[in-house]
Write an enzyme that holds these catalytic residues in place. Structure first.
Site, PDB file in Angstrom:
ATOM      1  N   ASP A  54       5.529   3.579  -0.148  1.00 50.57           N
ATOM      2  CA  ASP A  54       4.647   2.917  -1.037  1.00 50.57           C
ATOM      3  C   ASP A  54       5.131   2.868  -2.240  1.00 50.57           C
ATOM      4  O   ASP A  54       5.138   3.763  -3.094  1.00 50.57           O
ATOM      5  CB  ASP A  54       3.499   3.782  -0.795  1.00 50.57           C
ATOM      6  N   TYR A 150      -6.616  -8.406  -9.003  1.00 54.32           N
ATOM      7  CA  TYR A 150      -5.166  -8.858  -8.688  1.00 54.32           C
ATOM      8  C   TYR A 150      -4.547  -9.647  -9.880  1.00 54.32           C
ATOM      9  O   TYR A 150      -3.429  -9.563 -10.301  1.00 54.32           O
ATOM     10  CB  TYR A 150      -5.334 -10.235  -7.553  1.00 54.32           C
TER      11      TYR A 150
HETATM   12  N1  LIG Z   1       1.476 -16.131  -0.243  1.00 54.90           N
HETATM   13  C1  LIG Z   1       1.082 -16.676  -1.319  1.00 54.90           C
HETATM   14  O1  LIG Z   1       0.580 -17.673  -1.356  1.00 54.90           O
HETATM   15  C2  LIG Z   1       1.173 -16.005  -2.697  1.00 54.90           C
HETATM   16  C3  LIG Z   1       0.702 -16.625  -3.914  1.00 54.90           C
HETATM   17  C4  LIG Z   1       1.065 -16.221  -4.998  1.00 54.90           C
HETATM   18  C5  LIG Z   1       1.827 -14.966  -5.154  1.00 54.90           C
HETATM   19  N2  LIG Z   1       2.066 -14.350  -3.910  1.00 54.90           N
HETATM   20  C6  LIG Z   1       2.807 -12.710  -4.102  1.00 54.90           C
HETATM   21  O2  LIG Z   1       3.725 -13.022  -3.264  1.00 54.90           O
HETATM   22  C7  LIG Z   1       4.377 -11.532  -2.888  1.00 54.90           C
HETATM   23  C8  LIG Z   1       4.305 -11.453  -1.331  1.00 54.90           C
HETATM   24  O3  LIG Z   1       3.235 -12.251  -0.896  1.00 54.90           O
HETATM   25  P1  LIG Z   1       3.147 -12.584   0.835  1.00 54.90           P
HETATM   26  O4  LIG Z   1       2.226 -13.657   1.099  1.00 54.90           O
HETATM   27  O5  LIG Z   1       4.693 -12.638   1.497  1.00 54.90           O
HETATM   28  O6  LIG Z   1       2.453 -11.087   1.361  1.00 54.90           O
HETATM   29  P2  LIG Z   1       2.511 -10.455   2.618  1.00 54.90           P
HETATM   30  O7  LIG Z   1       1.075  -9.627   2.520  1.00 54.90           O
HETATM   31  O8  LIG Z   1       2.512 -11.585   3.725  1.00 54.90           O
HETATM   32  O9  LIG Z   1       3.774  -9.512   2.581  1.00 54.90           O
HETATM   33  C9  LIG Z   1       3.718  -8.395   1.685  1.00 54.90           C
HETATM   34  C10 LIG Z   1       4.313  -7.206   2.342  1.00 54.90           C
HETATM   35  O10 LIG Z   1       4.041  -6.142   1.212  1.00 54.90           O
HETATM   36  C11 LIG Z   1       3.771  -4.926   1.811  1.00 54.90           C
HETATM   37  N3  LIG Z   1       3.294  -3.925   1.121  1.00 54.90           N
HETATM   38  C12 LIG Z   1       1.867  -3.889   0.646  1.00 54.90           C
HETATM   39  N4  LIG Z   1       1.661  -3.071  -0.135  1.00 54.90           N
HETATM   40  C13 LIG Z   1       2.915  -2.269  -0.314  1.00 54.90           C
HETATM   41  C14 LIG Z   1       3.148  -1.256  -0.774  1.00 54.90           C
HETATM   42  N5  LIG Z   1       2.339  -0.430  -1.748  1.00 54.90           N
HETATM   43  N6  LIG Z   1       4.360  -0.593  -0.976  1.00 54.90           N
HETATM   44  C15 LIG Z   1       5.457  -1.303  -0.236  1.00 54.90           C
HETATM   45  N7  LIG Z   1       5.003  -2.623   0.598  1.00 54.90           N
HETATM   46  C16 LIG Z   1       3.717  -2.986   0.565  1.00 54.90           C
HETATM   47  C17 LIG Z   1       2.956  -5.262   3.166  1.00 54.90           C
HETATM   48  O11 LIG Z   1       2.936  -4.197   4.225  1.00 54.90           O
HETATM   49  C18 LIG Z   1       3.631  -6.634   3.624  1.00 54.90           C
HETATM   50  O12 LIG Z   1       4.269  -6.498   4.640  1.00 54.90           O
HETATM   51  C19 LIG Z   1       3.183 -10.682  -3.360  1.00 54.90           C
HETATM   52  O13 LIG Z   1       3.333  -9.935  -4.391  1.00 54.90           O
HETATM   53  C20 LIG Z   1       1.994 -11.744  -3.548  1.00 54.90           C
HETATM   54  O14 LIG Z   1       1.065 -11.214  -4.395  1.00 54.90           O
HETATM   55  C21 LIG Z   1       1.902 -14.839  -2.824  1.00 54.90           C
END
Ligand SMILES: NC(=O)c1ccc[n+]([C@@H]2O[C@H](COP(=O)([O-])OP(=O)(O)OC[C@H]3O[C@@H](n4cnc5c(N)ncnc54)[C@H](O)[C@@H]3O)[C@@H](O)[C@H]2O)c1
Length: 234
Positions: A54, A150
């Site tokens: 984590d 967020y």
């Molecule tokens: N998908 C979007 O549209 C979007 C838009 C803007 C920003 N983001 C950012 O991009 C990043 C990835 O997004 P995504 O859509 O691939 O997310 P996702 O939820 O599909 O994947 C995130 C991964 O991070 C892991 N995770 C969560 N908390 C954790 C922790 N405390 N320690 C270790 N691992 C942890 C989860 O288990 C998951 O596998 C994030 O930081 C998100 O805020 C995504």
């Protein structure tokens, strides 16, 4: 090291880095997800190992960094991708309690601090390193989606990264942020993207293309920046 690489764009970035010859430390809080990504990379002929932790827990991140160094060597690249997404309508700030805020700040802000604290010193010592933090356009574009914490976490990480860039610039270590619009792994209707000049959701490929530039030798003069990648939304 790619955090939160058990699925989503984290997985896509880990696979892309491995495809370009990096040995990849795959982190996720969910062990099976990290193991699945590492297996996909190894099966495709790359080199990866899974590290469940984590990122919101400092001691766990320090322990993970030691394990990574033992298994794969010191990290040259750190991609702070793990994040708790801004669940739409999580809560409205005025109706919330401090206990609601904590997880969003712990992972999206403290998670970045913990990983930089664990991995950046060795980059500084070796005189080369790349830190990329995945942020969101929520940090500066107001919405009424209920994602105030967020946005606060993502904005905090950006301020931190700009200071880190100044601290480490003399040591060959760059620190940049990619600030994303909404990607195609979110459950949003197609017509939602009419507001985007490039009227579609972003894809993992869009993110990977910018990441590969930022971690390259050619990007040595690019640091302390927040690069919007958002189909023109802003
Ligand atoms: N998908 C979007 O549209 C979007 C838009 C803007 C920003 N983001 C950012 O991009 C990043 C990835 O997004 P995504 O859509 O691939 O997310 P996702 O939820 O599909 O994947 C995130 C991964 O991070 C892991 N995770 C969560 N908390 C954790 C922790 N405390 N320690 C270790 N691992 C942890 C989860 O288990 C998951 O596998 C994030 O930081 C998100 O805020 C995504």
């Amino acid at each position: 090291m790619v955090t939160g690489a058990g699925r989503g764009i984290g997985r896509a970035m880990a696979e892309a880095l491995a495809g370009h010859g990096a040995s990849v430390a795959v982190n996720d809080i969910v062990a099976e997800r990290a193991e699945e990504t590492a297996a996909l990379i190894n099966d495709a002929g790359g080199r990866a190992a899974a590290f469940a932790a984590d990122v919101g827990q400092h001691a766990a991140v320090l322990e993970m960094a030691a394990a990574v160094e033992k298994e794969l060597g010191p990290a040259d690249l750190l991609v702070n991708n793990a994040g708790i997404p801004g669940s739409f309508s999580a809560f409205k700030f005025v109706d919330s309690q401090p206990s609601d805020w904590e997880p969003f700040l712990r992972v999206n802000l403290y998670g970045v601090l913990h990983c930089c604290h664990a991995f950046a010193p060795a980059m500084k010592e070796r005189g080369w390193g790349r830190v990329v933090t995945i942020s969101s356009e929520a940090w500066r574009m107001g919405t009424d989606y209920g994602i105030s914490m967020y946005a606060a976490g993502k904005a905090g990480a950006i301020g931190f990264m700009r200071q880190l860039a100044s601290e480490l610039g003399h040591d060959g270590v760059t620190a940049n942020c990619i600030s994303l619009g909404e990607l195609d792994n979110l459950p949003l209707p197609d017509d939602y993207f009419a507001r985007y000049p490039v009227a579609r959701a972003g894809s993992a490929d869009d993110v990977v293309a910018l990441l590969l530039y930022l971690v390259s030798d050619e990007a040595a003069w690019m640091t302390g920046q927040v690069l919007p990648l958002n189909g023109g939304l802003s």
